[in-house]
Write a protein that holds these residues in place. Structure first.
Motif, PDB file in Angstrom:
ATOM      1  N   SER A 190      34.180  -3.637 -12.511  1.00 50.75           N
ATOM      2  CA  SER A 190      33.043  -4.393 -13.029  1.00 50.75           C
ATOM      3  C   SER A 190      31.700  -3.990 -12.440  1.00 50.75           C
ATOM      4  O   SER A 190      30.673  -4.525 -12.826  1.00 50.75           O
ATOM      5  CB  SER A 190      33.265  -5.891 -12.776  1.00 50.75           C
ATOM      6  OG  SER A 190      33.349  -6.146 -11.400  1.00 50.75           O
ATOM      7  N   ASP A 217      34.116 -14.581 -22.973  1.00 53.24           N
ATOM      8  CA  ASP A 217      33.599 -13.543 -23.864  1.00 53.24           C
ATOM      9  C   ASP A 217      33.444 -12.262 -23.069  1.00 53.24           C
ATOM     10  O   ASP A 217      33.577 -12.239 -21.840  1.00 53.24           O
ATOM     11  CB  ASP A 217      32.257 -13.983 -24.446  1.00 53.24           C
ATOM     12  CG  ASP A 217      31.913 -13.249 -25.735  1.00 53.24           C
ATOM     13  OD1 ASP A 217      32.618 -12.277 -26.080  1.00 53.24           O
ATOM     14  OD2 ASP A 217      30.947 -13.653 -26.407  1.00 53.24           O
ATOM     15  N   GLU A 218      33.120 -11.185 -23.761  1.00 54.87           N
ATOM     16  CA  GLU A 218      32.807  -9.925 -23.083  1.00 54.87           C
ATOM     17  C   GLU A 218      31.399 -10.024 -22.528  1.00 54.87           C
ATOM     18  O   GLU A 218      30.468 -10.430 -23.228  1.00 54.87           O
ATOM     19  CB  GLU A 218      32.908  -8.746 -24.052  1.00 54.87           C
ATOM     20  CG  GLU A 218      32.649  -7.402 -23.370  1.00 54.87           C
ATOM     21  CD  GLU A 218      32.893  -6.231 -24.307  1.00 54.87           C
ATOM     22  OE1 GLU A 218      32.714  -5.083 -23.857  1.00 54.87           O
ATOM     23  OE2 GLU A 218      33.238  -6.457 -25.478  1.00 54.87           O
ATOM     24  N   GLU A 268      35.357  -9.229 -19.075  1.00 57.38           N
ATOM     25  CA  GLU A 268      35.597 -10.423 -19.860  1.00 57.38           C
ATOM     26  C   GLU A 268      35.738 -11.624 -18.942  1.00 57.38           C
ATOM     27  O   GLU A 268      36.468 -11.580 -17.954  1.00 57.38           O
ATOM     28  CB  GLU A 268      36.843 -10.254 -20.731  1.00 57.38           C
ATOM     29  CG  GLU A 268      36.662  -9.177 -21.791  1.00 57.38           C
ATOM     30  CD  GLU A 268      37.882  -8.981 -22.669  1.00 57.38           C
ATOM     31  OE1 GLU A 268      38.934  -9.592 -22.374  1.00 57.38           O
ATOM     32  OE2 GLU A 268      37.797  -8.214 -23.651  1.00 57.38           O
ATOM     33  N   SER A 325      31.432  -3.315 -18.684  1.00 55.03           N
ATOM     34  CA  SER A 325      31.508  -4.686 -19.148  1.00 55.03           C
ATOM     35  C   SER A 325      32.798  -5.319 -18.626  1.00 55.03           C
ATOM     36  O   SER A 325      33.704  -4.630 -18.170  1.00 55.03           O
ATOM     37  CB  SER A 325      31.484  -4.729 -20.679  1.00 55.03           C
ATOM     38  OG  SER A 325      32.631  -4.089 -21.199  1.00 55.03           O
ATOM     39  N   PRO A 353      28.559  -7.865 -21.203  1.00 53.87           N
ATOM     40  CA  PRO A 353      28.057  -6.499 -21.003  1.00 53.87           C
ATOM     41  C   PRO A 353      27.127  -6.441 -19.794  1.00 53.87           C
ATOM     42  O   PRO A 353      26.404  -7.390 -19.509  1.00 53.87           O
ATOM     43  CB  PRO A 353      27.295  -6.212 -22.297  1.00 53.87           C
ATOM     44  CG  PRO A 353      26.851  -7.568 -22.754  1.00 53.87           C
ATOM     45  CD  PRO A 353      27.935  -8.531 -22.342  1.00 53.87           C
ATOM     46  N   GLU A 403      40.747 -13.369 -20.906  1.00 51.84           N
ATOM     47  CA  GLU A 403      40.440 -12.551 -22.063  1.00 51.84           C
ATOM     48  C   GLU A 403      39.408 -13.202 -22.973  1.00 51.84           C
ATOM     49  O   GLU A 403      39.303 -14.423 -23.056  1.00 51.84           O
ATOM     50  CB  GLU A 403      41.723 -12.270 -22.859  1.00 51.84           C
ATOM     51  CG  GLU A 403      42.737 -11.422 -22.119  1.00 51.84           C
ATOM     52  CD  GLU A 403      43.965 -11.141 -22.975  1.00 51.84           C
ATOM     53  OE1 GLU A 403      43.995 -11.613 -24.131  1.00 51.84           O
ATOM     54  OE2 GLU A 403      44.877 -10.450 -22.494  1.00 51.84           O
ATOM     55  N   LYS A 404      38.663 -12.361 -23.638  1.00 53.77           N
ATOM     56  CA  LYS A 404      37.672 -12.804 -24.602  1.00 53.77           C
ATOM     57  C   LYS A 404      38.312 -13.705 -25.649  1.00 53.77           C
ATOM     58  O   LYS A 404      39.396 -13.419 -26.160  1.00 53.77           O
ATOM     59  CB  LYS A 404      37.045 -11.575 -25.280  1.00 53.77           C
ATOM     60  CG  LYS A 404      36.069 -11.894 -26.394  1.00 53.77           C
ATOM     61  CD  LYS A 404      35.532 -10.615 -27.009  1.00 53.77           C
ATOM     62  CE  LYS A 404      34.580 -10.911 -28.170  1.00 53.77           C
ATOM     63  NZ  LYS A 404      34.052  -9.671 -28.778  1.00 53.77           N
TER      64      LYS A 404
END
Length: 505
Positions: free
Chosen positions: A134, A223-224, A140, A138, A226, A198-199
């Motif tokens: 990370s 969510d992801e 999650e 990106s 970024p 997970e997203k």
């Protein structure tokens, strides 16, 4: 900026995490007033020898008396005999077979926890993998940085635009439970593993907010997230605003590209927004600070445990030709504070906002052969004038608070608030309506006819069914409109612009 293990599992102040490939990447072309040099930053790395010795010792034969490590014919590390003995006792006498890896990890984790340092942590192989991943990609999750403090998990700062920010999480919120499971006494690493996911999946945090009675349940859809760390825009009269959300691998390059673009649009002055920035890579804080501090001026100092102090100076070849004001708040931490302290004390740049978080230590991370990782504090960092801001923060030159409605608790859309209801949630809803211009005339938590009337007015203005009750889409719309108002009505930014205009004259 620790700061601590993080929900986003970000490498906070871990200089050794900067990837070597970055050294070979093509530099962004910069105009003369925005130039940077590549930094050969000397990493202060303290090797915890006792950890490597301890791991080796765990591989000794079972059922035997523990043996001290012998170096050069001389017995060393006899203090570990008790540890070896404890392991042998458990291996031979415990009523179930030992999970050897779990026991070893627990022993190492115990060493780290005994330091009573929220910024030192042991990560097993899986946590360490996420930690490394990370730094420059990106991930999650919910997008919030956390730290362990006095046995509690505390929100340091939600990331800009993240699910955590949209759900209303604030700095200093205490996270009591994750999906109904108490995390009291957990390390930040353990809490991270529960919060991340997970997203598209849902996690519910039970939080306690300073100054608010009771607890608040905050459902969040992961969510992801970024790692886009720089956001720039033109405001008025040639003034630009640039927000840095975190200090990641490419932040300095992103900043240069953003500033170049803003200069083409006529930028004459800059508001640099470090609010809610939890920190990140120290190397990036050094590079960016050098963009705004004259060459040779001190950026910060590092003091080791023996009192030895090393100064780190700007390697800038030229200063920006535009005036600068920096925004900070209680979510500005670690690397953000290094940047704020550097420009304040070495470049006379005014700070606007609220007192910063107060994280004045430097960490490094070291991997073990199995992929696990230990992160530990190596030194203090001091401002150019020698101030240690740990647990004290940096005071702004112009203190500006945000409106009270910014800190209102999250309102759960699944709740139904209607005529005759009486609760803290009703009180929150009434305060939100008042902030949005639909004042029900009371904010004591009792849902009366006047509250019904104002709710219907709000629903009509937003093309919602005029039920007079607050639930579902109505709740979501109230939250959405309040977030828009928070962004639009920003007294801290207004003050920064006012100060900057004076600097531009």
């Amino acid at each position: 900026m620790n700061r601590q293990n993080v929900e986003v599992v970000k490498a906070v102040d871990e200089q050794n995490q900067v990837q070597e490939q970055e050294q070979n990447e093509e530099q962004v072309k910069q105009p003369p007033q925005i130039r940077m040099k590549r930094f050969n930053f000397i990493i202060l790395l303290v090797v915890l020898v006792f950890l490597s010795v301890g791991i080796t010792a765990f591989a000794l034969s079972f059922g035997k008396e523990p043996h001290p490590v012998v170096i050069g014919g001389k017995s060393e590390r006899e203090e570990f005999n008790k540890l070896y003995k404890a392991y042998d006792i458990l291996k031979e006498g415990y009523f179930e077979d030992l999970d050897e890896g779990k026991v070893i990890n627990g022993a190492i984790n115990g060493m780290i926890q005994s330091l009573d340092d929220p910024y030192s942590a042991y990560m097993d192989e899986e946590a360490a993998k996420q930690f490394h991943h990370s730094v420059s990609s990106s991930f999650e999750g919910i997008g919030a940085e956390i730290q362990e403090k006095d046995g509690h998990i505390v929100i340091v700062s939600p990331l800009k635009g993240s699910p955590a920010e949209k759900a209303g999480l604030k700095p200093k919120d205490l996270v009591l439970m994750v999906d109904g499971k108490s995390i009291q006494g957990m390390s930040s690493t353990e809490a991270v593993m529960l919060i991340r996911g997970e997203k598209g999946t849902k996690v519910e945090l039970t939080i306690q907010r300073p100054g608010v009675e009771g607890t608040i349940k905050v459902p969040i859809i992961r969510d992801e997230i970024p790692i886009e760390t720089v956001h720039g825009e033109m405001l008025e009269d040639g003034i630009a605003k640039v927000q840095i959300t975190t200090f990641s691998t490419n932040t300095s390059k992103e900043l240069v590209e953003t500033l170049n673009g803003l200069q083409k649009k006529g930028m004459k002055g800059l508001v640099l927004d470090l609010r809610q920035n939890p920190g990140g890579l120290l190397e990036q804080a050094v590079a960016i600070s050098s963009m705004f501090v004259p060459e040779g001026k001190i950026l910060f100092k590092v003091e080791d445990r023996n009192g030895n102090v090393k100064e780190y100076k700007s390697e800038n070849e030229g200063n920006p030709e535009f005036p600068l004001v920096v925004l900070i708040d209680s979510g500005s931490a670690s690397a953000s504070e290094i940047l704020a302290g550097a420009v304040k004390e070495s470049a006379n740049v005014p700070l606007v906002g609220q007192k910063s978080f107060g994280k004045g230590t430097v960490q490094t991370a070291q991997d073990f052969p199995d992929g696990s990782n230990v992160k530990f504090t190596t030194a203090k960092w001091l401002t150019p004038k020698g101030n240690w801001i740990h647990k004290k923060g940096i005071q702004p030159d112009y203190k500006v608070d945000l409106p009270d409605y910014v800190n209102l608790p999250y309102l759960d859309p699944k709740l139904e608030l209607k005529l005759g209801s009486s609760s803290n949630e009703v009180k929150t809803a009434q305060q939100m309506l008042a902030a949005l211009g639909f004042n029900p005339g009371r904010t004591d938590g009792f849902y009366d006819e006047q509250t019904v009337k104002k709710v219907k007015e709000f629903q009509a203005a937003n093309k919602l069914p005029e039920t007079g009750a607050i639930t579902g889409d109505t709740t979501q719309k109230i939250i959405e409109k309040l977030q828009e108002k928070i962004i639009k009505d920003d007294p801290q930014l207004e003050k920064a612009v006012e100060v900057l205009k004076k600097e531009m004259k």
